[in-house]
Structure formats: structure tokens, C-alpha cells
Scaffold this motif. Sequence first.
Motif, PDB file in Angstrom:
ATOM      1  N   ASP A  48     -90.590 -14.948   4.656  1.00 35.01           N
ATOM      2  CA  ASP A  48     -90.230 -14.190   3.457  1.00 35.01           C
ATOM      3  C   ASP A  48     -90.988 -12.856   3.444  1.00 35.01           C
ATOM      4  OD1 ASP A  48     -89.920 -13.163   0.826  1.00 35.01           O
ATOM      5  OD2 ASP A  48     -89.689 -15.194   0.014  1.00 35.01           O
ATOM      6  N   MET A  49     -90.337 -11.795   3.903  1.00 35.70           N
ATOM      7  CA  MET A  49     -90.962 -10.475   4.003  1.00 35.70           C
ATOM      8  C   MET A  49     -91.493  -9.993   2.661  1.00 35.70           C
ATOM      9  SD  MET A  49     -91.653  -7.803   6.036  1.00 35.70           S
ATOM     10  CE  MET A  49     -90.548  -7.822   7.445  1.00 35.70           C
ATOM     11  N   TYR A  50     -90.682 -10.122   1.618  1.00 41.20           N
ATOM     12  CA  TYR A  50     -91.083  -9.644   0.294  1.00 41.20           C
ATOM     13  C   TYR A  50     -92.334 -10.371  -0.204  1.00 41.20           C
ATOM     14  CZ  TYR A  50     -91.121  -9.194  -4.777  1.00 41.20           C
ATOM     15  OH  TYR A  50     -91.510  -9.000  -6.083  1.00 41.20           O
ATOM     16  N   ALA A  89     -87.338  -4.910   1.672  1.00 39.29           N
ATOM     17  CA  ALA A  89     -88.074  -5.996   1.011  1.00 39.29           C
ATOM     18  C   ALA A  89     -89.565  -5.664   0.966  1.00 39.29           C
ATOM     19  CB  ALA A  89     -87.832  -7.316   1.726  1.00 39.29           C
ATOM     20  N   ALA A  90     -90.081  -5.166   2.077  1.00 39.59           N
ATOM     21  CA  ALA A  90     -91.486  -4.751   2.113  1.00 39.59           C
ATOM     22  C   ALA A  90     -91.708  -3.567   1.180  1.00 39.59           C
ATOM     23  CB  ALA A  90     -91.893  -4.391   3.540  1.00 39.59           C
ATOM     24  N   GLY A  91     -90.763  -2.629   1.175  1.00 37.69           N
ATOM     25  CA  GLY A  91     -90.870  -1.454   0.323  1.00 37.69           C
ATOM     26  C   GLY A  91     -90.860  -1.794  -1.160  1.00 37.69           C
ATOM     27  N   ARG A  92     -90.113  -2.816  -1.533  1.00 38.18           N
ATOM     28  CA  ARG A  92     -90.063  -3.244  -2.936  1.00 38.18           C
ATOM     29  C   ARG A  92     -91.439  -3.733  -3.397  1.00 38.18           C
ATOM     30  NH1 ARG A  92     -87.529  -8.406  -5.127  1.00 38.18           N
ATOM     31  NH2 ARG A  92     -87.114  -8.738  -2.921  1.00 38.18           N
ATOM     32  N   ALA A  93     -92.101  -4.522  -2.573  1.00 37.00           N
ATOM     33  CA  ALA A  93     -93.445  -4.999  -2.925  1.00 37.00           C
ATOM     34  C   ALA A  93     -94.440  -3.833  -2.945  1.00 37.00           C
ATOM     35  CB  ALA A  93     -93.895  -6.074  -1.942  1.00 37.00           C
ATOM     36  N   HIS A  94     -94.294  -2.915  -2.009  1.00 41.29           N
ATOM     37  CA  HIS A  94     -95.157  -1.730  -1.957  1.00 41.29           C
ATOM     38  C   HIS A  94     -94.969  -0.914  -3.236  1.00 41.29           C
ATOM     39  CE1 HIS A  94     -96.663   2.185  -0.469  1.00 41.29           C
ATOM     40  NE2 HIS A  94     -97.382   1.465   0.380  1.00 41.29           N
ATOM     41  N   GLU A 114     -94.530  -7.787  17.462  1.00 42.37           N
ATOM     42  CA  GLU A 114     -95.059  -9.042  16.944  1.00 42.37           C
ATOM     43  C   GLU A 114     -96.455  -8.849  16.372  1.00 42.37           C
ATOM     44  OE1 GLU A 114     -95.575 -11.990  20.057  1.00 42.37           O
ATOM     45  OE2 GLU A 114     -95.933 -10.413  21.514  1.00 42.37           O
ATOM     46  N   LEU A 115     -96.880  -9.851  15.589  1.00 43.71           N
ATOM     47  CA  LEU A 115     -98.231  -9.909  15.046  1.00 43.71           C
ATOM     48  C   LEU A 115     -98.938 -11.121  15.649  1.00 43.71           C
ATOM     49  CD1 LEU A 115     -97.296  -8.896  11.409  1.00 43.71           C
ATOM     50  CD2 LEU A 115     -98.723  -7.585  12.989  1.00 43.71           C
ATOM     51  N   LEU A 116    -100.101 -11.482  15.147  1.00 46.29           N
ATOM     52  CA  LEU A 116    -100.899 -12.563  15.742  1.00 46.29           C
ATOM     53  C   LEU A 116    -100.235 -13.934  15.704  1.00 46.29           C
ATOM     54  CD1 LEU A 116    -104.519 -11.743  14.543  1.00 46.29           C
ATOM     55  CD2 LEU A 116    -103.616 -11.600  16.862  1.00 46.29           C
ATOM     56  N   HIS A 117     -99.331 -14.141  14.788  1.00 47.71           N
ATOM     57  CA  HIS A 117     -98.647 -15.429  14.652  1.00 47.71           C
ATOM     58  C   HIS A 117     -97.173 -15.155  14.416  1.00 47.71           C
ATOM     59  CE1 HIS A 117     -97.408 -19.263  12.930  1.00 47.71           C
ATOM     60  NE2 HIS A 117     -98.514 -19.793  13.434  1.00 47.71           N
ATOM     61  N   ALA A 118     -96.305 -15.968  14.985  1.00 52.34           N
ATOM     62  CA  ALA A 118     -94.852 -15.749  14.883  1.00 52.34           C
ATOM     63  C   ALA A 118     -94.341 -15.760  13.450  1.00 52.34           C
ATOM     64  CB  ALA A 118     -94.111 -16.795  15.712  1.00 52.34           C
ATOM     65  N   ASP A 119     -95.016 -16.461  12.528  1.00 54.23           N
ATOM     66  CA  ASP A 119     -94.576 -16.510  11.129  1.00 54.23           C
ATOM     67  C   ASP A 119     -95.021 -15.302  10.309  1.00 54.23           C
ATOM     68  OD1 ASP A 119     -93.209 -18.903  11.416  1.00 54.23           O
ATOM     69  OD2 ASP A 119     -94.939 -20.127  10.856  1.00 54.23           O
ATOM     70  N   LEU A 120     -95.888 -14.455  10.887  1.00 52.26           N
ATOM     71  CA  LEU A 120     -96.312 -13.243  10.191  1.00 52.26           C
ATOM     72  C   LEU A 120     -95.268 -12.161  10.416  1.00 52.26           C
ATOM     73  CD1 LEU A 120    -100.109 -13.196  11.070  1.00 52.26           C
ATOM     74  CD2 LEU A 120     -99.074 -13.680   8.836  1.00 52.26           C
ATOM     75  N   LEU A 121     -94.733 -11.624   9.331  1.00 57.57           N
ATOM     76  CA  LEU A 121     -93.675 -10.622   9.404  1.00 57.57           C
ATOM     77  C   LEU A 121     -94.171  -9.214   9.119  1.00 57.57           C
ATOM     78  CD1 LEU A 121     -90.977 -12.572   7.351  1.00 57.57           C
ATOM     79  CD2 LEU A 121     -91.335 -12.571   9.836  1.00 57.57           C
ATOM     80  N   ILE A 122     -95.341  -9.094   8.502  1.00 57.55           N
ATOM     81  CA  ILE A 122     -95.809  -7.798   8.024  1.00 57.55           C
ATOM     82  C   ILE A 122     -97.332  -7.748   7.992  1.00 57.55           C
ATOM     83  CG2 ILE A 122     -95.503  -8.631   5.652  1.00 57.55           C
ATOM     84  CD1 ILE A 122     -94.939  -5.706   4.824  1.00 57.55           C
ATOM     85  N   GLU A 123     -97.867  -6.568   8.246  1.00 56.59           N
ATOM     86  CA  GLU A 123     -99.302  -6.300   8.136  1.00 56.59           C
ATOM     87  C   GLU A 123     -99.442  -4.914   7.509  1.00 56.59           C
ATOM     88  OE1 GLU A 123    -102.873  -5.628  11.324  1.00 56.59           O
ATOM     89  OE2 GLU A 123    -101.764  -7.520  11.441  1.00 56.59           O
ATOM     90  N   ILE A 124    -100.383  -4.772   6.589  1.00 58.45           N
ATOM     91  CA  ILE A 124    -100.580  -3.493   5.905  1.00 58.45           C
ATOM     92  C   ILE A 124    -102.053  -3.091   5.975  1.00 58.45           C
ATOM     93  CG2 ILE A 124    -100.374  -2.211   3.726  1.00 58.45           C
ATOM     94  CD1 ILE A 124     -98.174  -4.179   2.878  1.00 58.45           C
ATOM     95  N   GLU A 125    -102.292  -1.814   6.265  1.00 59.85           N
ATOM     96  CA  GLU A 125    -103.621  -1.205   6.205  1.00 59.85           C
ATOM     97  C   GLU A 125    -103.646  -0.251   5.018  1.00 59.85           C
ATOM     98  OE1 GLU A 125    -103.961   1.030   9.807  1.00 59.85           O
ATOM     99  OE2 GLU A 125    -104.242  -0.738  11.056  1.00 59.85           O
ATOM    100  N   ALA A 126    -104.830  -0.015   4.446  1.00 58.16           N
ATOM    101  CA  ALA A 126    -104.935   0.918   3.322  1.00 58.16           C
ATOM    102  C   ALA A 126    -106.233   1.709   3.406  1.00 58.16           C
ATOM    103  CB  ALA A 126    -104.878   0.172   1.991  1.00 58.16           C
ATOM    104  N   THR A 127    -106.156   2.949   2.935  1.00 49.29           N
ATOM    105  CA  THR A 127    -107.311   3.827   2.826  1.00 49.29           C
ATOM    106  C   THR A 127    -107.407   4.282   1.372  1.00 49.29           C
ATOM    107  OG1 THR A 127    -107.006   4.634   5.090  1.00 49.29           O
ATOM    108  CG2 THR A 127    -108.368   5.988   3.621  1.00 49.29           C
ATOM    109  N   ALA A 128    -108.597   4.161   0.797  1.00 49.33           N
ATOM    110  CA  ALA A 128    -108.818   4.595  -0.577  1.00 49.33           C
ATOM    111  C   ALA A 128    -110.000   5.535  -0.620  1.00 49.33           C
ATOM    112  CB  ALA A 128    -109.079   3.391  -1.483  1.00 49.33           C
ATOM    113  N   ILE A 129    -109.933   6.505  -1.518  1.00 50.42           N
ATOM    114  CA  ILE A 129    -111.056   7.403  -1.777  1.00 50.42           C
ATOM    115  C   ILE A 129    -111.396   7.271  -3.255  1.00 50.42           C
ATOM    116  CG2 ILE A 129    -111.892   9.781  -1.753  1.00 50.42           C
ATOM    117  CD1 ILE A 129    -109.915  10.295   0.553  1.00 50.42           C
ATOM    118  N   VAL A 130    -112.613   6.800  -3.506  1.00 53.94           N
ATOM    119  CA  VAL A 130    -113.052   6.482  -4.864  1.00 53.94           C
ATOM    120  C   VAL A 130    -113.759   7.688  -5.474  1.00 53.94           C
ATOM    121  CG1 VAL A 130    -114.489   4.924  -6.244  1.00 53.94           C
ATOM    122  CG2 VAL A 130    -113.335   4.079  -4.184  1.00 53.94           C
ATOM    123  N   GLY A 131    -113.408   8.032  -6.692  1.00 47.32           N
ATOM    124  CA  GLY A 131    -114.050   9.133  -7.400  1.00 47.32           C
ATOM    125  C   GLY A 131    -113.269  10.416  -7.263  1.00 47.32           C
TER     126      GLY A 131
END
Length: 133
Positions: A48-50, A89-94, A114-131
Motif C-alpha cells: 500500500d503505497m499511500y 498515492a505517495a504524493g497525496r500523503a506528502h 528496489e529497496l531493502l525489502h521487496a514489500d517496501l514501496l517507498i523511502e523518503i528523506e527530509a532536510t529541515a532548517i530550524v529557526g
Amino acid sequence: MTMKRTGIASNRSWSDVAYSRAVRLGNLIEVAGTTSSGPAGEILHPGDMYMQAREICSIIKRSIDELGGSLDDVVRTRVFVTDISQWEAAGRAHFEAFGHMEYPPASAFYGINELLHADLLIEIEATAIVGDG
């Protein structure tokens, strides 16, 4: 001058490759590639991607909150999907996580093999700047 470095352990079964879930250095927070997985490495919402994307955004939020920031501080995301045809589906959650912002984060979606496991459909990285910048 040395900036203070803090972080959050990944607490996942594959964390023996020496990485953190997130690291804060000064006002910069980097969140590692995050998947929809539980502490024992179990895959959450297989097929389930979403729902995987929602789970990931929740993990990212908790990580940034724990390091003193918020989703409003996110300036960049990178979204890796194993089936680019499911990008909406990924974009909706984003959108649910970041759509409230006047200027949502800069973002890119990548179709990968592919990712580390066949059941993983998505991976997300994020960068934040606080202040204030």
C-alpha cells in the motif's frame, strides 16, 4: 566554533550499518531515508503505497519534533518509489504532511528498482532548517 551535534538512533534491525534516523547540527536537521517499518524491522502496510507514505511522514515528523523542529521547518524532501506509476498515492500523503505550508518543501520523486525489502514501496528523506534564516 564547534556546532552541537545531536541525533536519534534508527532503532531498526539494519541499524548496524552505523546510521542515525536523524541528525541535528546547529539549525540543520537531516532525516535519513525512512521506510514504513517497525522497530523489529517488520514492514508496515505491505503493498500500500499511500499508507506506507503516511507512515513515513509520521516517522519523519516525530524525528524532527524530537530534535526541536517541526514539519514546517522542512525545506527539502526526496521521495524514492519502486513503482513510479503510483507516484500520486505517495504524493497525496506528502500533500497531507506538507500541503498546509505557504511554501512546501522543494521535492523530487524518483523511480528506483528496489529497496531493502521487496514489500517496501517507498523511502523518503527530509532536510529541515530550524529557526529564522
